[in-house]
Design a protein around this motif. Structure first.
Motif, PDB file in Angstrom:
ATOM      1  N   ILE A 115     -34.164  62.912 -37.771  1.00 25.85           N
ATOM      2  CA  ILE A 115     -33.646  61.555 -37.934  1.00 25.85           C
ATOM      3  C   ILE A 115     -32.620  61.287 -36.838  1.00 25.85           C
ATOM      4  O   ILE A 115     -31.740  62.112 -36.585  1.00 25.85           O
ATOM      5  CB  ILE A 115     -32.968  61.384 -39.311  1.00 25.85           C
ATOM      6  CG1 ILE A 115     -33.967  61.671 -40.442  1.00 25.85           C
ATOM      7  CG2 ILE A 115     -32.362  59.988 -39.452  1.00 25.85           C
ATOM      8  CD1 ILE A 115     -33.306  61.893 -41.788  1.00 25.85           C
ATOM      9  N   ALA A 116     -32.728  60.128 -36.211  1.00 25.39           N
ATOM     10  CA  ALA A 116     -31.706  59.697 -35.245  1.00 25.39           C
ATOM     11  C   ALA A 116     -31.064  58.439 -35.794  1.00 25.39           C
ATOM     12  O   ALA A 116     -31.747  57.420 -35.967  1.00 25.39           O
ATOM     13  CB  ALA A 116     -32.331  59.425 -33.887  1.00 25.39           C
ATOM     14  N   TYR A 117     -29.771  58.527 -36.110  1.00 22.93           N
ATOM     15  CA  TYR A 117     -29.075  57.342 -36.608  1.00 22.93           C
ATOM     16  C   TYR A 117     -27.967  56.954 -35.631  1.00 22.93           C
ATOM     17  O   TYR A 117     -26.980  57.680 -35.463  1.00 22.93           O
ATOM     18  CB  TYR A 117     -28.464  57.559 -37.999  1.00 22.93           C
ATOM     19  CG  TYR A 117     -27.815  56.271 -38.486  1.00 22.93           C
ATOM     20  CD1 TYR A 117     -28.571  55.297 -39.118  1.00 22.93           C
ATOM     21  CD2 TYR A 117     -26.478  56.005 -38.230  1.00 22.93           C
ATOM     22  CE1 TYR A 117     -28.016  54.090 -39.501  1.00 22.93           C
ATOM     23  CE2 TYR A 117     -25.904  54.800 -38.610  1.00 22.93           C
ATOM     24  CZ  TYR A 117     -26.675  53.844 -39.244  1.00 22.93           C
ATOM     25  OH  TYR A 117     -26.125  52.645 -39.601  1.00 22.93           O
ATOM     26  N   ALA A 118     -28.143  55.825 -34.974  1.00 21.71           N
ATOM     27  CA  ALA A 118     -27.129  55.181 -34.134  1.00 21.71           C
ATOM     28  C   ALA A 118     -26.606  55.996 -32.955  1.00 21.71           C
ATOM     29  O   ALA A 118     -25.443  55.868 -32.592  1.00 21.71           O
ATOM     30  CB  ALA A 118     -25.961  54.712 -35.006  1.00 21.71           C
ATOM     31  N   PRO A 119     -27.440  56.824 -32.307  1.00 21.74           N
ATOM     32  CA  PRO A 119     -26.939  57.435 -31.071  1.00 21.74           C
ATOM     33  C   PRO A 119     -26.789  56.354 -30.001  1.00 21.74           C
ATOM     34  O   PRO A 119     -27.394  55.281 -30.099  1.00 21.74           O
ATOM     35  CB  PRO A 119     -28.025  58.438 -30.695  1.00 21.74           C
ATOM     36  CG  PRO A 119     -29.263  57.907 -31.310  1.00 21.74           C
ATOM     37  CD  PRO A 119     -28.833  57.233 -32.579  1.00 21.74           C
ATOM     38  N   SER A 120     -25.988  56.650 -29.007  1.00 20.31           N
ATOM     39  CA  SER A 120     -25.775  55.716 -27.903  1.00 20.31           C
ATOM     40  C   SER A 120     -26.347  56.303 -26.627  1.00 20.31           C
ATOM     41  O   SER A 120     -26.260  57.499 -26.389  1.00 20.31           O
ATOM     42  CB  SER A 120     -24.278  55.447 -27.740  1.00 20.31           C
ATOM     43  OG  SER A 120     -24.040  54.677 -26.584  1.00 20.31           O
ATOM     44  N   VAL A 121     -26.922  55.442 -25.805  1.00 21.17           N
ATOM     45  CA  VAL A 121     -27.454  55.850 -24.509  1.00 21.17           C
ATOM     46  C   VAL A 121     -26.394  55.656 -23.427  1.00 21.17           C
ATOM     47  O   VAL A 121     -26.253  56.459 -22.522  1.00 21.17           O
ATOM     48  CB  VAL A 121     -28.735  55.054 -24.168  1.00 21.17           C
ATOM     49  CG1 VAL A 121     -29.279  55.457 -22.812  1.00 21.17           C
ATOM     50  CG2 VAL A 121     -29.783  55.264 -25.248  1.00 21.17           C
ATOM     51  N   GLY A 122     -25.648  54.570 -23.531  1.00 19.49           N
ATOM     52  CA  GLY A 122     -24.512  54.348 -22.647  1.00 19.49           C
ATOM     53  C   GLY A 122     -24.812  53.664 -21.329  1.00 19.49           C
ATOM     54  O   GLY A 122     -23.906  53.211 -20.648  1.00 19.49           O
ATOM     55  N   ILE A 123     -26.087  53.598 -20.918  1.00 18.39           N
ATOM     56  CA  ILE A 123     -26.431  52.910 -19.674  1.00 18.39           C
ATOM     57  C   ILE A 123     -27.657  52.035 -19.896  1.00 18.39           C
ATOM     58  O   ILE A 123     -28.336  52.141 -20.922  1.00 18.39           O
ATOM     59  CB  ILE A 123     -26.687  53.897 -18.512  1.00 18.39           C
ATOM     60  CG1 ILE A 123     -27.864  54.804 -18.824  1.00 18.39           C
ATOM     61  CG2 ILE A 123     -25.452  54.707 -18.190  1.00 18.39           C
ATOM     62  CD1 ILE A 123     -28.263  55.699 -17.669  1.00 18.39           C
ATOM     63  N   LEU A 124     -27.945  51.163 -18.926  1.00 18.54           N
ATOM     64  CA  LEU A 124     -29.028  50.202 -19.085  1.00 18.54           C
ATOM     65  C   LEU A 124     -30.326  50.627 -18.416  1.00 18.54           C
ATOM     66  O   LEU A 124     -31.375  50.038 -18.649  1.00 18.54           O
ATOM     67  CB  LEU A 124     -28.588  48.839 -18.514  1.00 18.54           C
ATOM     68  CG  LEU A 124     -27.360  48.214 -19.179  1.00 18.54           C
ATOM     69  CD1 LEU A 124     -26.997  46.911 -18.492  1.00 18.54           C
ATOM     70  CD2 LEU A 124     -27.606  47.984 -20.665  1.00 18.54           C
ATOM     71  N   ASP A 125     -30.263  51.648 -17.545  1.00 18.40           N
ATOM     72  CA  ASP A 125     -31.470  52.056 -16.836  1.00 18.40           C
ATOM     73  C   ASP A 125     -31.413  53.548 -16.527  1.00 18.40           C
ATOM     74  O   ASP A 125     -30.325  54.116 -16.402  1.00 18.40           O
ATOM     75  CB  ASP A 125     -31.598  51.258 -15.530  1.00 18.40           C
ATOM     76  CG  ASP A 125     -32.938  51.485 -14.845  1.00 18.40           C
ATOM     77  OD1 ASP A 125     -33.937  51.692 -15.559  1.00 18.40           O
ATOM     78  OD2 ASP A 125     -32.976  51.457 -13.600  1.00 18.40           O
TER      79      ASP A 125
END
Length: 201
Positions: free
Chosen positions: A45-55
């Motif tokens: 399960i992945a709940y609300a991780p952040s990627v932090g960049i747009l590309d």
């Protein structure tokens, strides 16, 4: 810890949940944060991780992220931009959900506060992840205008020399207590802002 140490958890846990601040940031790619050690994809399960960049410009990282995320049956991120990026990489529809720090009420967060002594004086709490000196000038002006003692949770070595810097280590429970008892808060931090909202600051 080794991959084997993590793989050992498969026999003792019912589910594996990942999610937090920029754990899926491409420049800091780490397969452990994508639960690469979990055998049963139905327990991921992945709940609300952040990627932090747009590309993601690095093709190797794009491929590895896509492969790792494609294993998840239950997946969401905390930002629409992150959901859009991961949807593009995987071909899956990725949900955008509330950051987990906003799932608890203020009363529920009180239960996690430490007994850290914030003193009897009214104070402005500063928690700044960035290094922009113009922000610090504004922080000092606000503290002076409101006649509040300045307390600083240091994030950078330079912060240690600032007047009002808290010298002793501050853990998560102390952080909550300092926010709870602050009269005013200045922050450029995402979670500093969310906890200020949680505590109606």
């Amino acid at each position: 810890e080794t991959l084997g140490d993590f793989e050992h958890l498969n026999g003792s846990l019912d589910a594996f949940v990942c999610g937090s601040d920029q754990i899926w940031s491409p420049p800091n790619f780490n397969p452990r944060y994508f639960l690469d050690f979990v055998y049963d994809e139905n327990r991921m399960i992945a709940y609300a991780p952040s990627v932090g960049i747009l590309d993601v410009s690095n093709e190797n990282i794009r491929r590895r992220i896509s492969e790792n995320i494609s294993r998840f049956k239950y997946i969401s991120t905390r930002e629409k931009a992150g959901s859009d990026l991961l949807s593009e990489l995987t071909g899956q529809m990725i949900e955008t959900v509330l950051d987990p720090t906003l799932l608890l009420t203020q009363d529920e967060w009180h239960a996690y506060e430490s007994d850290y002594d914030t003193g009897s004086k009214s104070y402005l709490l500063a928690y700044m992840l960035g290094k922009r000196e113009e922000y610090w000038k504004t922080v000092k002006k606000i503290a002076g205008y409101l006649k509040l003692e300045l307390r600083i949770i240091p994030c950078h070595e330079k912060d240690i020399k600032r007047k009002g810097c808290i010298k002793e280590p501050i853990g998560p429970a102390d952080f909550l207590k300092l926010i709870c008892n602050a009269d005013y808060i200045c922050t450029d931090s995402f979670h500093g802002t969310l906890f200020s909202i949680n505590y109606n600051k």
